[in-house]
Design a protein around this motif. Structure first.
Motif, PDB file in Angstrom:
ATOM      1  N   MET A 115      35.705  47.763   8.687  1.00  0.00           N
ATOM      2  CA  MET A 115      35.510  48.917   8.106  1.00  0.00           C
ATOM      3  C   MET A 115      35.649  50.149   8.698  1.00  0.00           C
ATOM      4  O   MET A 115      35.376  50.065   9.889  1.00  0.00           O
ATOM      5  CB  MET A 115      33.965  48.958   7.401  1.00  0.00           C
ATOM      6  N   ILE A 116      36.177  51.313   7.926  1.00  0.00           N
ATOM      7  CA  ILE A 116      36.326  52.722   8.490  1.00  0.00           C
ATOM      8  C   ILE A 116      35.260  53.519   7.691  1.00  0.00           C
ATOM      9  O   ILE A 116      35.533  53.466   6.429  1.00  0.00           O
ATOM     10  CB  ILE A 116      37.615  53.104   8.524  1.00  0.00           C
ATOM     11  N   ALA A 163      38.893  62.034   0.539  1.00  0.00           N
ATOM     12  CA  ALA A 163      38.161  61.874   1.597  1.00  0.00           C
ATOM     13  C   ALA A 163      38.199  60.501   2.441  1.00  0.00           C
ATOM     14  O   ALA A 163      38.410  60.228   3.497  1.00  0.00           O
ATOM     15  CB  ALA A 163      36.757  62.251   1.560  1.00  0.00           C
ATOM     16  N   ALA A 164      38.365  59.404   1.525  1.00  0.00           N
ATOM     17  CA  ALA A 164      38.354  58.005   2.122  1.00  0.00           C
ATOM     18  C   ALA A 164      39.855  57.856   2.666  1.00  0.00           C
ATOM     19  O   ALA A 164      39.876  57.224   3.799  1.00  0.00           O
ATOM     20  CB  ALA A 164      38.337  57.001   0.677  1.00  0.00           C
ATOM     21  N   ARG A 165      40.950  58.490   2.023  1.00  0.00           N
ATOM     22  CA  ARG A 165      42.250  58.464   2.697  1.00  0.00           C
ATOM     23  C   ARG A 165      42.377  59.147   3.993  1.00  0.00           C
ATOM     24  O   ARG A 165      42.765  58.407   4.951  1.00  0.00           O
ATOM     25  CB  ARG A 165      43.286  58.975   1.838  1.00  0.00           C
ATOM     26  N   ALA A 216      38.872  51.680   4.466  1.00  0.00           N
ATOM     27  CA  ALA A 216      38.051  52.794   4.712  1.00  0.00           C
ATOM     28  C   ALA A 216      37.207  52.899   3.568  1.00  0.00           C
ATOM     29  O   ALA A 216      37.608  52.789   2.412  1.00  0.00           O
ATOM     30  CB  ALA A 216      38.744  53.996   4.953  1.00  0.00           C
ATOM     31  N   ILE A 217      35.851  53.433   3.626  1.00  0.00           N
ATOM     32  CA  ILE A 217      35.228  53.266   2.292  1.00  0.00           C
ATOM     33  C   ILE A 217      34.097  54.664   2.419  1.00  0.00           C
ATOM     34  O   ILE A 217      33.633  54.922   3.629  1.00  0.00           O
ATOM     35  CB  ILE A 217      34.204  52.188   2.272  1.00  0.00           C
ATOM     36  N   LEU A 218      34.182  55.173   1.528  1.00  0.00           N
ATOM     37  CA  LEU A 218      33.245  56.241   1.220  1.00  0.00           C
ATOM     38  C   LEU A 218      32.305  56.352  -0.011  1.00  0.00           C
ATOM     39  O   LEU A 218      32.935  56.377  -0.908  1.00  0.00           O
ATOM     40  CB  LEU A 218      33.961  57.725   1.356  1.00  0.00           C
ATOM     41  N   ALA A 219      30.990  56.212   0.192  1.00  0.00           N
ATOM     42  CA  ALA A 219      30.109  56.295  -1.140  1.00  0.00           C
ATOM     43  C   ALA A 219      30.145  57.634  -1.648  1.00  0.00           C
ATOM     44  O   ALA A 219      30.368  58.734  -0.998  1.00  0.00           O
ATOM     45  CB  ALA A 219      28.763  55.834  -0.562  1.00  0.00           C
ATOM     46  N   LEU A 220      29.701  57.864  -2.807  1.00  0.00           N
ATOM     47  CA  LEU A 220      29.716  59.042  -3.590  1.00  0.00           C
ATOM     48  C   LEU A 220      28.026  59.092  -4.282  1.00  0.00           C
ATOM     49  O   LEU A 220      27.701  58.201  -4.771  1.00  0.00           O
ATOM     50  CB  LEU A 220      30.600  58.871  -4.780  1.00  0.00           C
ATOM     51  N   PRO A 221      27.487  60.158  -3.575  1.00  0.00           N
ATOM     52  CA  PRO A 221      27.819  61.167  -2.834  1.00  0.00           C
ATOM     53  C   PRO A 221      28.007  60.431  -1.370  1.00  0.00           C
ATOM     54  O   PRO A 221      27.270  59.695  -0.990  1.00  0.00           O
ATOM     55  CB  PRO A 221      26.518  62.060  -2.702  1.00  0.00           C
ATOM     56  N   HIS A 222      28.562  61.462  -0.455  1.00  0.00           N
ATOM     57  CA  HIS A 222      29.099  60.591   0.692  1.00  0.00           C
ATOM     58  C   HIS A 222      27.939  60.933   1.796  1.00  0.00           C
ATOM     59  O   HIS A 222      28.259  60.457   2.927  1.00  0.00           O
ATOM     60  CB  HIS A 222      30.477  61.662   1.267  1.00  0.00           C
ATOM     61  N   GLY A 267      29.112  55.588  -6.573  1.00  0.00           N
ATOM     62  CA  GLY A 267      30.297  54.592  -6.727  1.00  0.00           C
ATOM     63  C   GLY A 267      30.759  54.816  -5.390  1.00  0.00           C
ATOM     64  O   GLY A 267      30.417  55.448  -4.389  1.00  0.00           O
ATOM     65  N   VAL A 268      31.659  54.063  -4.973  1.00  0.00           N
ATOM     66  CA  VAL A 268      32.556  54.095  -3.680  1.00  0.00           C
ATOM     67  C   VAL A 268      34.039  54.326  -3.775  1.00  0.00           C
ATOM     68  O   VAL A 268      34.606  53.779  -4.711  1.00  0.00           O
ATOM     69  CB  VAL A 268      32.353  52.729  -2.914  1.00  0.00           C
ATOM     70  N   ALA A 269      34.491  55.098  -3.104  1.00  0.00           N
ATOM     71  CA  ALA A 269      36.045  55.214  -2.823  1.00  0.00           C
ATOM     72  C   ALA A 269      36.593  54.442  -1.482  1.00  0.00           C
ATOM     73  O   ALA A 269      36.060  54.232  -0.529  1.00  0.00           O
ATOM     74  CB  ALA A 269      36.465  56.820  -2.435  1.00  0.00           C
ATOM     75  N   VAL A 270      37.490  53.729  -2.018  1.00  0.00           N
ATOM     76  CA  VAL A 270      38.021  52.608  -1.255  1.00  0.00           C
ATOM     77  C   VAL A 270      39.458  52.995  -0.788  1.00  0.00           C
ATOM     78  O   VAL A 270      40.333  53.236  -1.843  1.00  0.00           O
ATOM     79  CB  VAL A 270      37.908  51.284  -1.503  1.00  0.00           C
ATOM     80  N   ALA A 271      39.939  52.954   0.609  1.00  0.00           N
ATOM     81  CA  ALA A 271      41.343  53.136   1.024  1.00  0.00           C
ATOM     82  C   ALA A 271      41.624  52.002   1.829  1.00  0.00           C
ATOM     83  O   ALA A 271      41.159  51.765   2.840  1.00  0.00           O
ATOM     84  CB  ALA A 271      41.525  54.698   1.630  1.00  0.00           C
ATOM     85  N   VAL A 272      42.981  51.459   1.354  1.00  0.00           N
ATOM     86  CA  VAL A 272      43.568  50.483   2.405  1.00  0.00           C
ATOM     87  C   VAL A 272      45.001  51.115   2.576  1.00  0.00           C
ATOM     88  O   VAL A 272      45.281  52.147   2.371  1.00  0.00           O
ATOM     89  CB  VAL A 272      43.878  49.310   1.417  1.00  0.00           C
ATOM     90  N   ARG A 273      45.992  50.271   3.367  1.00  0.00           N
ATOM     91  CA  ARG A 273      47.231  50.861   3.767  1.00  0.00           C
ATOM     92  C   ARG A 273      48.088  51.657   2.774  1.00  0.00           C
ATOM     93  O   ARG A 273      48.308  52.809   2.885  1.00  0.00           O
ATOM     94  CB  ARG A 273      47.979  49.754   4.366  1.00  0.00           C
TER      95      ARG A 273
END
Length: 464
Positions: free
Chosen positions: A175-176, A250-252, A125-131, A141-147
């Protein structure tokens, strides 16, 4: 009369006890309707002596079950009532605000750890900042969530950051994302190509599940489908840590939303619509946003100068007809001129005074020539400020084109909308509006612009 009699004799009984003191038709009426008068009094009297067999404790005020109440408000979409609930229980049974523990990737070891985590992950899962950003913006930047982990990667133009991001688009992982168009355009901006892997667009899936929802922001979807409250949405001038905390939480949430929304799409037989129509369309729209539309700036400038001159002439003519100068854009001053000085009929009033909206002016047009001049003034002023001056400011300095944003998840009917600028409502009925449209030109020699209209095709199909 009734008030006078009650003041004089005190009660209805007192009135009838002194009936002989009342003269004329009033006395005859009281005598004739005596029975109805006492019946009306009885009906209007609150009965306090009805025999009841009940437990008085049932009528003692109790605090509402706020969790159940919140759920009912959500189901019935009573958002204004939900907003009145105390802030601390507004989310009902939701988890407390989640401040996702995350690691900021700032050194070689951190980059190596993130790269290794990406290589093992099937879903990211990836979410750019600002989203929410367009292809022209530079995300910070980007927030990244894996398991089992969440990372924040400051996005710079360094080769290391680009190398890590390139690993995101590998074919072996999905990607999510929150906004598929934004993710595609980010890849295009950094690497000059669209992502090779597939992606799941959370906002697009949520839109198909409920097109009437008022927005599909990560915090709203987390609350709705995960019963989870994200940290407070950062203000415009929030500090970096607050923004990062929100983005990582939010990425989580996006990672956890993915299986929930996939299952719901399947349950409601929407997966074919999502995968075969809406998702491919988002790629087309992303390309359209990047491509933009060419604008003939000299044509816009010539029309702008012409309209400014015509507006000045109209202003002078209106002042002569009114017998004085005033602020044409002030409803209060315009109302005084039209309805007090020129004595035109006041068709509608508001809390602040006379209404001078377009509907009122169109009805007043036959009464005085000044009204037609005002309507022309308003039309030309809107064309000038909204389109001629507004569009010129939105031309991208590098491309020489206007790059609108096509919104795929806004209208409840499934239609697209266009913002910054809205290219779908440029007037066409007026000659000036058609001239504004003529400033949009093919972007290269040998190309043409094709205008097509469905011509009520939906109604024709239904009729058939």
């Amino acid at each position: 009369a009734a008030l006078k009699l009650l003041t004089q004799f005190g009660t209805m009984d007192g009135i009838y006890q002194h009936l002989d003191e009342i003269k004329g038709k009033l006395r005859i009426t009281l005598e004739q309707f005596r029975e109805q008068a006492f019946l009306s009094r009885e009906l209007a009297t609150i009965v306090t002596d009805v025999p009841l067999n009940f437990d008085p404790s049932l009528f003692v005020r109790k605090e509402p079950d706020l969790v159940r109440l919140r759920k009912i408000y959500e189901e019935l979409e009573f958002r204004s009532l939900a907003e009145r609930l105390p802030q601390e229980i507004k989310i009902g049974e939701c988890e407390a605000a989640v401040r996702e523990p995350y690691r900021t990737v700032e050194c070689a070891d951190g980059r190596a750890e993130l790269t290794a985590a990406l290589e093992k992950a099937d879903y990211v899962a990836i979410l750019a900042l600002p989203h929410s950003f367009s292809w022209q913006d530079d995300p910070r930047g980007v927030a990244v969530a894996v398991r089992n982990a969440t990372y924040y990667l400051p996005l710079t133009e360094t080769a290391e950051a680009k190398k890590i991001l390139a690993a995101f688009s590998g074919k072996n992982r999905q990607m999510i994302v929150y906004d598929g168009k934004a993710w595609q355009n980010l890849c295009w901006r950094l690497f000059g190509t669209e992502p090779e892997n597939s992606f799941f667009d959370v906002s697009l899936a949520a839109y198909l599940l409920n097109p009437l929802e008022n927005g599909y922001e990560p915090q709203r979807l987390a609350e709705l489908y995960l019963q989870r409250q994200l940290p407070a949405f950062p203000a415009k001038k929030a500090d970096a840590l607050q923004e990062q905390s929100f983005s990582c939480a939010a990425a989580r949430a996006l990672y956890d939303l993915s299986p929930v929304l996939r299952e719901k799409l399947s349950d409601f037989a929407l997966d074919k619509l999502y995968y075969e129509l809406e998702l491919p369309l988002s790629a087309i729209l992303a390309g359209m946003e990047r491509t933009g539309i060419a604008v003939d700036l000299p044509t816009l400038e010539a029309l702008r100068v012409e309209l400014k001159e015509r507006i000045l002439v109209l202003e002078s003519e209106i002042y002569v007809m009114a017998g004085q100068e005033f602020n044409l854009n002030s409803p209060k001053q315009l109302g005084q001129i039209l309805f007090e000085k020129l004595r035109l009929p006041a068709l509608k009033k508001t809390k602040t005074g006379y209404s001078t909206d377009a509907e009122v002016l169109e009805e007043l047009a036959p009464y005085h020539e000044i009204v037609n001049k005002l309507l022309q003034y308003r039309t030309l002023t809107k064309l000038l400020t909204t389109y001629l001056e507004g569009l010129s400011k939105l031309v991208n300095a590098k491309t020489g084109r206007i790059h609108t944003t096509f919104n795929q998840t806004v209208t409840a009917t499934g239609r697209l909308s266009s913002t910054e600028p809205n290219l779908q409502n440029i007037p066409i009925r007026m000659e000036e509006g058609r001239r504004v449209r003529s400033a949009f030109v093919p972007g290269a020699k040998g190309k043409i612009l094709l205008s097509a209209d469905y011509s009520q095709i939906e109604l024709r199909i239904l009729a058939h």
